[in-house]
Design an enzyme around this catalytic site. Sequence first.
Site, PDB file in Angstrom:
ATOM      1  CE1 TYR A 283      -2.445  -5.822  11.192  1.00  0.00           C
ATOM      2  CE2 TYR A 283      -4.701  -6.752  10.729  1.00  0.00           C
ATOM      3  CZ  TYR A 283      -3.463  -5.994  10.332  1.00  0.00           C
ATOM      4  OH  TYR A 283      -3.865  -5.133   9.270  1.00  0.00           O
TER       5      TYR A 283
ATOM      6  CB  ILE B 262      -0.844  -0.099   1.273  1.00  0.00           C
ATOM      7  CG1 ILE B 262      -1.861  -1.008   1.123  1.00  0.00           C
ATOM      8  CG2 ILE B 262      -1.412   1.293   1.454  1.00  0.00           C
ATOM      9  CD1 ILE B 262      -2.919  -1.277   2.205  1.00  0.00           C
TER      10      ILE B 262
ATOM     11  CB  SER C 246      -6.826  -3.423   9.706  1.00  0.00           C
ATOM     12  OG  SER C 246      -7.482  -4.619   9.082  1.00  0.00           O
TER      13      SER C 246
END
Length: 261
Positions: free
Chosen positions: A151, A17, A138
């Site tokens: 995460y 990204i 995310s």
Amino acid sequence: MKLDNKVVWITGASSGIGEGLAYALAEKKCKLIVSARSIEALQNLKKQCQTEVEILPFDLADLDSMKEQVAKAISFFGKIDLLILNGGVSQRSLIAETDFSVDRKLIEVDYLANVALAKAILPHFIENHSGHYAVVTSLMGKFGSPYRSGYCGAKHALHGFFDVMRMEHQKDGINVTLVCPGFIQTNVAKNAFVGDGSKQLTDDEATQNGMTVPVFAQKMIKAIEKQKFEVYIGGKETLGVLIKRFFPTFLHYFVIRSKVK
């Protein structure tokens, strides 16, 4: 707000990204500062960008160096208009099989590093009465999934911190855009930590079939220019945010049945 000719600093710019954003922003003639650990990758990126690019390599895990990195970044062009906090690492391991050192590393890299850098540049933004944080979190910052516990925790934490950053410093002309990618065709799965802290090194089908980086980059840039508070970019997986809000029990059982890895 148009990003054309703005000064943009991108972390995690060596691939995925971050690299895609650098190419897209170069087309807008932005002045770029690109950061990652790999000097060679950043040099290759610079060669391919038809704009002014300065390289600032450093390790996000070096939390105490952030003020020094900010001073260097500002010295290149005299100011920074947009900081894209993109650097980080993912995870693919069950809670019971994950060493606590992995959880600690995920918090340090995915959460604390971004907080430290954001706080280090904050006086510069306040002084200029302008500045924009674009934080790549995310969908896992909005709902959970097996094999991604640490995460998910770090990404959820980013939302809490930067929502407050926006509230406290809107009066200073500072904007915050939280960008939540779904499945994007990057090496995020290959580079993800497994239970012992090593890399997974293998891809997964959902990532392979995800949105391409160039398409994602254009959508993210559009969201930043519109100064959106929060945006979800991906395929059908983005519906999980809406389902979590109104039907959390349904999402729970749906995710379990999907047997994600």
